[in-house]
Design an enzyme around this catalytic site. Structure first.
Site, PDB file in Angstrom:
ATOM      1  N   HIS A   2      -6.951  -2.071  15.063  1.00 56.91           N
ATOM      2  CA  HIS A   2      -7.285  -1.291  13.683  1.00 56.91           C
ATOM      3  C   HIS A   2      -7.023  -1.995  12.707  1.00 56.91           C
ATOM      4  CE1 HIS A   2      -6.705   2.387  11.138  1.00 56.91           C
ATOM      5  NE2 HIS A   2      -5.982   1.684  10.567  1.00 56.91           N
ATOM      6  N   GLU A   3      -5.795  -2.774  12.530  1.00 58.59           N
ATOM      7  CA  GLU A   3      -5.388  -3.679  11.412  1.00 58.59           C
ATOM      8  C   GLU A   3      -6.433  -4.744  11.104  1.00 58.59           C
ATOM      9  OE1 GLU A   3      -3.391  -1.924   9.548  1.00 58.59           O
ATOM     10  OE2 GLU A   3      -2.657  -0.736  11.073  1.00 58.59           O
ATOM     11  N   GLU A  19       0.866  -1.067   0.045  1.00 62.25           N
ATOM     12  CA  GLU A  19      -0.018   0.019  -0.126  1.00 62.25           C
ATOM     13  C   GLU A  19       0.667   1.145   0.166  1.00 62.25           C
ATOM     14  OE1 GLU A  19      -2.836   0.500   3.333  1.00 62.25           O
ATOM     15  OE2 GLU A  19      -3.625   2.105   2.115  1.00 62.25           O
ATOM     16  N   ALA A  21       1.621  -0.339  10.677  1.00 63.87           N
ATOM     17  CA  ALA A  21       1.375  -1.562  10.466  1.00 63.87           C
ATOM     18  C   ALA A  21       0.574  -1.593   9.229  1.00 63.87           C
ATOM     19  CB  ALA A  21       0.570  -2.187  11.650  1.00 63.87           C
ATOM     20  N   MET A  22       0.489  -2.774   8.484  1.00 62.98           N
ATOM     21  CA  MET A  22      -0.320  -3.225   7.337  1.00 62.98           C
ATOM     22  C   MET A  22      -1.360  -4.253   7.524  1.00 62.98           C
ATOM     23  SD  MET A  22      -0.866  -1.843   4.530  1.00 62.98           S
ATOM     24  CE  MET A  22      -2.037  -2.478   3.174  1.00 62.98           C
ATOM     25  N   GLU A  23      -2.668  -4.001   6.972  1.00 62.01           N
ATOM     26  CA  GLU A  23      -3.677  -4.729   7.127  1.00 62.01           C
ATOM     27  C   GLU A  23      -3.827  -5.864   5.808  1.00 62.01           C
ATOM     28  OE1 GLU A  23      -4.245  -1.882   6.405  1.00 62.01           O
ATOM     29  OE2 GLU A  23      -5.766  -1.234   4.851  1.00 62.01           O
ATOM     30  N   ASN A  24      -2.561  -6.423   5.270  1.00 60.96           N
ATOM     31  CA  ASN A  24      -2.666  -7.220   4.215  1.00 60.96           C
ATOM     32  C   ASN A  24      -3.430  -8.543   4.621  1.00 60.96           C
ATOM     33  OD1 ASN A  24      -0.186  -5.797   3.090  1.00 60.96           O
ATOM     34  ND2 ASN A  24       0.649  -7.034   4.948  1.00 60.96           N
ATOM     35  N   GLU A  65      -9.779   4.295   6.161  1.00 62.69           N
ATOM     36  CA  GLU A  65      -9.173   4.782   7.215  1.00 62.69           C
ATOM     37  C   GLU A  65      -9.917   5.581   8.480  1.00 62.69           C
ATOM     38  OE1 GLU A  65      -6.529   3.324   7.950  1.00 62.69           O
ATOM     39  OE2 GLU A  65      -5.935   2.588   5.948  1.00 62.69           O
TER      40      GLU A  65
END
Ligand SMILES: [Zn+2]
Length: 885
Positions: free
Chosen positions: A305-306, A129, A270-273, A328
């Site tokens: 959140h993620e 992202e 962090a990243m929500e993959n 978001e």
């Protein structure tokens, strides 16, 4: 290879230019032969023409790729059958449906931008992202192309025993050459920005979760082996989040496994993959000895959140990046609600608003001001902003206020069921809320399209004869870049009325037959100006407005010190009690700044000291709230309240006020410190956190008395601390005290914790924000310290970022040394990591709000950056917006 020249000027992307994709992808099969220096990627795409497209050629995005081969329906294409530029691959002739096979080579070890596939220590991982996938292979890298992915990872079995990707593990095997392979399949169609892979030799902590329909989900957290004892908190937070999302939003998890991987080098939090969240290690790892209460709190909220993105972001995603706040803003609101439910709702609200006001209001008042749904961008990475996230959350929060908890839930249920598996817009979100509640939200949508922070002007007039209170609410919104005029917003104003003894008074409007049965009601302001007439009031009420901060606006309501002190003591709303105290402090401190500027004696009104004394002594208030009520507004926030920010005067006044409060309330601070400083086994819970926060606020004031006994007390706390919260609070205070004890404390801390990256970052930060005159000198020296690497974003943020943003008196030094320092660092960083470089520019955001000399110096530094060769699009966009008239 036929790579054309890069465009001379970065290009602008506009929302109005949005077109549906010409081609869609049904399935993607990716095979990675992983290696740090050269990874081979084979991609097979089943593509077809989009009936809603314009029938143009097939265009794929791709950057920094070495193309090995390309085949269409099994036939290898020659160089004149396709066209390449630096960032696209174009196929002029394709059938209505076809299979494309593309082989590319990429070089993870040369990737310092940390977008696409890169390596962090011994781990290979990805960040896609917003537009990182195009650094992995040629692909229509846009969120409205959703496909089912199957991914095969092949790598050296010894070096990389764990091979992870999105979805469920399907098959694996050994190869004769010492390599092994694992195949992953994700049944849920997703855009490329949610793709992820990880290869590493990692410790894995497992757990189980049973979903509301009784399915078993395996939970796994992967970390560097030395961090094996720091996973419990993240795992507990994950289980809390999964249960909470079922209870509050009816959302169930949808794969067999949910994985979190911690990496040390990461541009964001962090990243929500899908199914494979990748986290900045600082947002996962926690033990009482190494993480503060604030870290524990943040980890719980980011894990939530993620995870919540699995529905608000992944199952229903964004049509294009202008819609970023769709996922978001909504997800930040969800994580704020989650944290409020897990801890203290009042404290959560105060901290959220504090952050919004200090950061987002500044953004909205500066050259980067943009709506929650922007109209254009050059580099989308620059729009991961507090406006998109925090203001976006406030906007969704207002929808919740306007529809009520049940109406809002009906709206979100409809949104999820109507758009599951789709890429949609913020308009689609609002439409679902409208349809579920039979509301017209046309005017409300201005919150998505108009930038700037509205001002709410409040006037109250009481008529004793008629027993009527006239409350007039007016709104205006300052001009922002590209938006000189604004239309009125829909502003929900939660309010109440208090009697002189602090009791709630009836809330009956002259149009109503009876008073509402509540001590707070919501007035909705839709016009420029509206007057509300409250009747049957036998005494003049004290008005409490914008309870719980019911809208992201600035309130202008003239109130004397006595009224604010009264509200600080009696408001029925905890948020407004805190806020009245802050407004009182700001009012008093700004007057003292004027006194300081004209060499007058500083006058600290008795009423403030008296009120703070009461707060400190009141055992019935949550200690966390007491701690916040006793905390002074930050120098940055005070500066934002002035037409011309005077950093030196603010610094001097704030220091003076702190010392005066410390002297006068010394006995009280002493008593509470002693009562709160009890030995207990560390636990992460609201009550213990509250105690520690108040205790450390008391210690801060005691140190401000200048009494050497208090320094000894601080050192004793550091020596006895069994948790990082108490240890770091002590160190922060010691670092502001000149003398050998300061140096000793810093040295001892580093020696004890040098092996722990997260703790070393804290050690960098306490020095960067130090009050003492040598701050910049130290920061420069620390750039050469073995603990610091310019390639590591956490190091950069901890040292350079903290100095420039949170040490205003030294960053804004009159000689311009702070500005020159930042400009030099940005130019160095831009060569390594444009995203992180562009972020650091934010310290210059308010440059026009300082005196002429400082403005000239900041302009010079900004011009030096703008004039440099080969700027990234990231830095180019921001620096030019800052310099634009
Ligand atoms: Zn997010």
């Amino acid at each position: 290879m036929n790579i054309a020249e890069a465009p001379a000027q970065p290009q602008i992307t506009r929302l109005d230019d949005y077109r549906a994709p010409d081609y869609l992808i049904d399935t993607v099969s990716l095979e990675f032969e992983l290696d740090a220096s050269e990874t081979r990627v084979t991609s097979k795409l089943k593509m077809r023409r989009n009936p809603e497209g314009q029938g143009g050629p097939c265009i794929l995005n791709g950057e920094y790729l070495t193309l090995v081969s390309i085949a269409l329906d099994g036939k290898t294409l020659t160089g004149n059958e396709y066209q390449r530029t630096t960032d696209t691959l174009l196929l002029p002739q394709v059938p209505a449906s076809f299979e494309l096979e593309i082989v590319t080579l990429i070089h993870p070890d040369q990737n310092t931008a940390l977008e696409g596939l890169y390596h962090s220590g011994a781990i290979l991982c990805t960040q896609c992202e917003a537009e990182g996938f195009r650094r992995i292979t040629y692909y229509p890298d846009r969120p409205d192309v959703m496909a089912v992915f199957t991914v095969t990872l092949i790598a050296d079995a010894k070096k990389w025993p764990m091979l992870l990707a999105n979805g469920n593990r399907q098959a694996s095997g050994e190869m004769e050459d010492g390599r092994h392979w694992v195949r992953w399949h994700d049944p849920h169609p997703k855009p490329s920005y949610l793709f992820a892979l990880v290869a590493g030799d990692l410790y894995c902590q497992q757990d189980q979760f049973t979903t509301m329909s009784g399915r078993q989900v395996l939970l796994e957290i992967y970390v560097d082996p030395e961090n094996h004892n720091k996973c419990d908190h993240a795992l507990n937070s994950l289980k809390q989040a999964m249960r909470w999302d079922e209870d509050v939003y009816g959302r169930e998890y949808d794969l067999d496994v949910f994985m979190i991987v911690a990496v040390n080098d990461f541009n964001m939090g962090a990243m929500e993959n899908k199914g494979l969240n990748i986290f900045n290690a600082a947002c996962v790892l926690a033990s009482p000895e190494t993480a503060t209460d604030a870290d524990f709190y943040t980890i719980q909220s980011i894990v939530g959140h993620e995870y919540f993105h699995n529905w608000s972001g992944n199952r229903v995603t964004c049509r294009d990046w202008f819609q970023l706040s769709l996922k978001e803003g909504f997800t930040v609101l969800r994580d704020q609600q989650f944290s409020a439910d897990m801890n203290s709702a009042a404290v959560q609200r105060i901290d959220d608003v504090d952050q919004l006001r200090s950061m987002q209001f500044a953004e909205d008042a500066g050259p980067m001001a943009h709506p929650v749904r922007p109209d254009s961008y050059i580099e989308i990475s620059n729009f991961y902003t507090v406006t998109i996230y925090e203001k976006g959350a406030e906007v969704v929060g207002m929808l919740k206020t306007l529809t009520g908890p049940e109406g809002f839930r009906k709206g979100t249920d409809l949104y999820f069921s109507r758009h599951d598996g789709q890429a949609v817009t913020t308009d689609d979100f609002v439409k679902a809320i409208e349809d579920a509640n039979q509301l017209d939200l046309t005017q409300f949508k201005r919150w998505y399209t108009q930038a700037g922070t509205p001002v709410l002007i409040v006037e109250a007039h009481y008529d004793a004869d008629k027993q009527v209170l006239e409350l007039t609410l007016r709104q205006s919104c300052p001009a922002t870049p590209g938006q000189p005029e604004k239309q009125p917003f829909v502003i929900p104003v939660a309010m109440g009325l208090l009697s002189s003894s602090g009791a709630s008074l009836p809330l009956q409007l002259d149009t109503e037959t009876s008073a509402v049965d509540a001590e707070t009601r919501v007035l909705t302001l839709t016009e420029q100006s509206q007057t509300f007439r409250f009747i049957h009031l036998t005494e003049e009420p004290v008005v409490s407005v914008l309870r719980g901060f019911s809208a992201p606006v600035k309130v202008k309501f003239e109130r004397d010190n006595e009224t604010l002190a009264f509200l600080m003591a009696h408001d029925r709303d905890s948020f407004n009690r805190w806020d009245a105290g802050q407004q009182l402090l700001i009012q008093i401190m700004l007057r003292m700044v004027e006194q300081y500027q004209s060499d007058k004696t500083l006058d600290l009104p008795e009423i403030l000291l008296d009120r703070l004394q009461h707060v400190l002594d009141d055992q019935s208030i949550d200690p966390a709230l007491v701690a916040r009520m006793l905390s002074l507004p930050s120098e940055n926030y005070l500066a934002a309240q002035m037409t011309i920010a005077d950093v030196d005067a603010i610094h001097a006044v704030r220091k003076y006020v702190k010392q005066q409060i410390a002297q006068r309330l010394k006995a009280g601070f002493n008593t509470r410190y002693q009562a709160l400083n009890q030995a207990q086994v560390y636990e992460f819970n609201a009550s213990q956190m509250a105690q520690r926060s108040l205790k450390n606020v008391c210690l801060g004031y005691l140190m401000a008395t200048g009494d050497p006994m208090q320094t000894q007390r601080c050192l004793k706390q550091m020596k006895q601390a069994d948790n990082m919260t108490d240890l770091l609070a002590g160190l922060r205070l010691m670092v502001d005290q000149p003398g050998p004890e300061r140096e000793h404390a810093l040295r001892a801390f580093y020696e004890q914790w040098q092996h722990d990256r997260q703790v070393v970052d804290k050690w960098l930060t306490v020095q960067a924000v130090s009050d003492l005159p040598d701050a910049l000198f130290r920061v420069k020296a620390l750039l050469k310290h073995p603990a610091f690497s310019m390639k590591n974003p956490n190091n950069v943020r901890a040292l350079i970022g903290q100095f420039c943003r949170n040490n205003p008196v030294h960053f804004h030094a009159k000689d311009g040394s702070g500005y020159r320092f930042l400009a030099e660092q940005i130019l160095l960083l831009d060569k390594l990591n444009p995203q992180v470089a562009a972020r650091q520019l934010g310290a210059f955001n308010s440059w026009r709000r300082y005196d002429a000399e400082r403005q000239a110096l900041m302009k010079k530094s900004l011009s030096d950056i703008a004039g440099a060769q080969d700027l990234s699009a990231d830095v180019y966009e921001i620096v030019n917006k800052y310099l634009a008239d």
